[in-house]
Design a protein around this motif. Structure first.
Motif, PDB file in Angstrom:
ATOM      1  N   LEU A   1      39.839  78.904  52.928  1.00  0.00           N
ATOM      2  CA  LEU A   1      38.946  77.971  52.230  1.00  0.00           C
ATOM      3  C   LEU A   1      37.999  78.730  51.303  1.00  0.00           C
ATOM      4  N   LEU A   2      37.404  79.815  51.797  1.00  0.00           N
ATOM      5  CA  LEU A   2      36.475  80.601  50.984  1.00  0.00           C
ATOM      6  C   LEU A   2      37.195  81.289  49.826  1.00  0.00           C
ATOM      7  N   VAL A   3      38.384  81.824  50.106  1.00  0.00           N
ATOM      8  CA  VAL A   3      39.158  82.476  49.041  1.00  0.00           C
ATOM      9  C   VAL A   3      39.542  81.465  47.966  1.00  0.00           C
ATOM     10  N   MET A   4      39.956  80.273  48.386  1.00  0.00           N
ATOM     11  CA  MET A   4      40.330  79.241  47.413  1.00  0.00           C
ATOM     12  C   MET A   4      39.130  78.777  46.601  1.00  0.00           C
ATOM     13  N   ARG A   5      37.961  78.756  47.216  1.00  0.00           N
ATOM     14  CA  ARG A   5      36.751  78.393  46.474  1.00  0.00           C
ATOM     15  C   ARG A   5      36.463  79.431  45.387  1.00  0.00           C
ATOM     16  N   MET A   6      36.611  80.717  45.742  1.00  0.00           N
ATOM     17  CA  MET A   6      36.405  81.781  44.769  1.00  0.00           C
ATOM     18  C   MET A   6      37.441  81.711  43.653  1.00  0.00           C
ATOM     19  N   LEU A   7      38.700  81.499  44.045  1.00  0.00           N
ATOM     20  CA  LEU A   7      39.766  81.405  43.048  1.00  0.00           C
ATOM     21  C   LEU A   7      39.564  80.188  42.161  1.00  0.00           C
ATOM     22  N   GLY A   8      39.124  79.072  42.770  1.00  0.00           N
ATOM     23  CA  GLY A   8      38.864  77.863  41.999  1.00  0.00           C
ATOM     24  C   GLY A   8      37.771  78.072  40.960  1.00  0.00           C
TER      25      GLY A   8
ATOM     26  N   ALA B   1      48.648  78.584  49.220  1.00  0.00           N
ATOM     27  CA  ALA B   1      47.644  77.615  48.762  1.00  0.00           C
ATOM     28  C   ALA B   1      47.225  77.899  47.330  1.00  0.00           C
ATOM     29  N   GLU B   2      47.326  79.180  46.920  1.00  0.00           N
ATOM     30  CA  GLU B   2      46.894  79.586  45.573  1.00  0.00           C
ATOM     31  C   GLU B   2      47.859  79.135  44.479  1.00  0.00           C
ATOM     32  N   ILE B   3      49.032  78.611  44.861  1.00  0.00           N
ATOM     33  CA  ILE B   3      50.034  78.198  43.878  1.00  0.00           C
ATOM     34  C   ILE B   3      49.479  77.153  42.919  1.00  0.00           C
ATOM     35  N   VAL B   4      48.581  76.298  43.400  1.00  0.00           N
ATOM     36  CA  VAL B   4      48.062  75.224  42.554  1.00  0.00           C
ATOM     37  C   VAL B   4      47.333  75.771  41.336  1.00  0.00           C
ATOM     38  N   THR B   5      46.692  76.931  41.446  1.00  0.00           N
ATOM     39  CA  THR B   5      45.987  77.494  40.288  1.00  0.00           C
ATOM     40  C   THR B   5      46.966  78.044  39.258  1.00  0.00           C
ATOM     41  N   ILE B   6      48.179  78.351  39.690  1.00  0.00           N
ATOM     42  CA  ILE B   6      49.229  78.785  38.760  1.00  0.00           C
ATOM     43  C   ILE B   6      49.871  77.570  38.105  1.00  0.00           C
TER      44      ILE B   6
ATOM     45  N   ALA C   1      41.986  69.975  43.915  1.00  0.00           N
ATOM     46  CA  ALA C   1      42.797  70.654  44.935  1.00  0.00           C
ATOM     47  C   ALA C   1      41.951  71.596  45.773  1.00  0.00           C
ATOM     48  N   THR C   2      41.019  72.290  45.135  1.00  0.00           N
ATOM     49  CA  THR C   2      40.153  73.229  45.853  1.00  0.00           C
ATOM     50  C   THR C   2      39.248  72.498  46.840  1.00  0.00           C
ATOM     51  N   ASN C   3      38.709  71.372  46.418  1.00  0.00           N
ATOM     52  CA  ASN C   3      37.810  70.603  47.289  1.00  0.00           C
ATOM     53  C   ASN C   3      38.540  69.994  48.479  1.00  0.00           C
TER      54      ASN C   3
ATOM     55  N   ALA D   1      31.550  75.349  36.164  1.00  0.00           N
ATOM     56  CA  ALA D   1      31.760  73.984  36.649  1.00  0.00           C
ATOM     57  C   ALA D   1      31.904  73.937  38.165  1.00  0.00           C
ATOM     58  N   LEU D   2      32.417  75.024  38.757  1.00  0.00           N
ATOM     59  CA  LEU D   2      32.575  75.109  40.212  1.00  0.00           C
ATOM     60  C   LEU D   2      32.064  76.473  40.645  1.00  0.00           C
ATOM     61  N   LYS D   3      31.263  76.496  41.697  1.00  0.00           N
ATOM     62  CA  LYS D   3      30.662  77.754  42.126  1.00  0.00           C
ATOM     63  C   LYS D   3      30.977  78.047  43.588  1.00  0.00           C
TER      64      LYS D   3
END
Length: 461
Positions: free
Chosen positions: A61-68, A219-224, A239-241, A399-401
């Motif tokens: 969750l934290l990694v996806m927030r950072m990636l988001g 889970a990171e596939i969505v950012t690609i 997706a991140t939320n 926009a997202l932090k």
């Protein structure tokens, strides 16, 4: 001349719809590891595996927030590889991009072989290797036609997995409350029976984290994928939320029900997998057939998304000049055909090696992927730490932090380094960790050699 100009102007198209991206983001964290692999995790830590899944889920969750945060600021098919190149240096983007590609082109044949084995069990007249090659040909074809075609396949694959898990949760919930008529058991007494909630000690909970973390990878596939859809920033934000809810529902809820209804040391868990064993205990008719079908869909979905992800990462490397130029070639439908074909061929080689040298060469290659997921997460965290600091210095609005920056980012970095250290000194994980380190050093050496060669070429004669 006009055709040459059209080729130059071609780029990845926004062919994915909102519903497809939503399902791709769900599919990324639901693989065969949940349906079958979770049984090994349960056997390691007992009911306390719930703590392992919760810890791993929090880390993801934290990694996806950072990636988001980074992906919304700059949607890109190279995702974290591109951000690593910007934040850390071109060598980091090159290394992590090729490592990620390496991971997926080895996972592609693993999933194809798993699906082939299921089909071969029902149709023994057809050899397993033929099923594996047919699966790869069909899915590479769907990826080559158009990104919309890939998205449609992945949408239905993901929908089947979601329906299966929700049905499983529904049936097991009825059993827990004692209203499932066919059940041999009810309630949650298995949570503390057979040695208690943590029968093997807290050390096995940490060991469970190492098993479960690879179930969440994807889970990171969505950012690609978001780079190939309209309004990618909104898709990534959504997706991140929603990651936290998906982890809670699909993993924590289903695993809670498994360890509530079946003893953690039940030999049937390892023999047939956690989901099938629970359905057998509940006397659900056709449990094996249903689980086999769902697992077949899960491995096919994972292979489909793995081929897509590998090709997009390879395309991004080519577009940045970190792979041969031909790799960035795009068809009229907006598909990076060379990247798809090369990733597919790498998968075919993996399948061929597995069947010609069973259990030897391919197993050796697969061991090199043991710690890649953790390295990817580590690079994401370091990249976000540096890019966020830069954005704040420049007064840029995000926009997202990431929450509680920089403390949570440093916490994630510390945890990953600690886990990598534990893997290095653990007898069970040392070999895979050293193999991953070897491949990483090899790619890093190539990156540094290329950089020196470019610097020499740039010097005046």
């Amino acid at each position: 001349m006009a055709s040459q100009q059209q080729k130059k102007q071609r780029s990845l198209q926004h062919g994915l719809t909102s519903r497809q991206v939503s399902m791709i983001s769900i599919a990324g964290i639901i693989g065969a590891g949940l349906f079958i692999g979770s049984s090994n995790a349960i056997a390691t830590a007992g009911p306390a595996i719930l703590i392992s899944y919760a810890m791993t889920g929090l880390l993801v969750l934290l990694v996806m927030r950072m990636l988001g945060e980074m992906a919304i600021a700059n949607p890109n098919s190279g995702s974290f590889s591109t951000y690593a190149a910007e934040a850390i240096g071109p060598w980091a983007g090159f290394t992590i991009g090729w490592l990620y590609w390496w991971f997926w082109v080895l996972i592609i044949p693993v999933e194809a072989i798993a699906g082939a084995d299921i089909l071969h069990a029902y149709f023994p007249a057809v050899p397993s290797w033929l099923f594996a090659f047919l699966i790869m040909i069909v899915l590479s074809g769907t990826n080559l036609i158009s990104v919309k075609n890939f998205g449609e396949f992945e949408y239905w694959f993901a929908l089947v997995k979601v329906i299966a898990i929700l049905a499983f949760i529904g049936i097991c919930s009825l059993a827990v409350f004692g209203v499932w008529p066919l059940a041999e058991t009810s309630g949650v007494s298995q949570l503390w029976a057979n040695g208690g909630f943590m029968p093997n000690g807290f050390g096995t909970v940490l060991g469970g984290v190492l098993i479960t973390i690879f179930s969440f990878f994807g889970a990171e596939i969505v950012t690609i994928a978001a780079d190939e859809t309209a309004n990618p920033k909104e898709k990534i934000r959504r997706a991140t939320n929603l990651v936290v809810y998906r982890i809670a529902i699909f993993y924590l809820a289903s695993i809670f029900l498994v360890v509530s209804l079946v003893a953690w040391n039940d030999p049937g868990l390892k023999a047939v997998g956690s989901f099938q064993r629970v359905l057998e205990v509940l006397n659900v008719p056709g449990a094996k057939l249903m689980v086999d079908l769902v697992v077949l869909v899960a491995v096919t979905s994972c292979m489909n998304s793995g081929l897509y992800t590998a090709s997009r990462m390879l395309y991004s490397l080519g577009a940045r000049g970190e792979a041969p130029r031909t790799i960035k070639r795009i068809s009229g439908n907006g598909v990076p055909t060379v990247a798809v074909v090369l990733s597919t061929l790498a998968g075919f080689v993996g399948c061929f090696v597995n069947y010609v040298f069973p259990g030897k060469v391919f197993g050796f290659l697969l061991s090199t992927t043991g710690a890649i997921a953790l390295l990817v997460y580590l690079v994401i965290a370091v990249s976000q730490l540096r890019m966020r600091a830069r954005a704040e210095r420049e007064g840029a609005e995000l926009a997202l932090k990431m929450w509680l920056f920089p403390w949570l980012t440093w916490l994630v970095i510390g945890l990953i380094v600690m886990v990598l250290g534990y893997m290095l000194f653990s007898d069970a994980y040392r070999y895979e960790t050293l193999m991953t380190a070897g491949v990483t050093c090899f790619i890093l050496l190539i990156a540094l050699t290329r950089r020196r060669a470019a610097a020499r070429a740039a010097q005046p004669a």
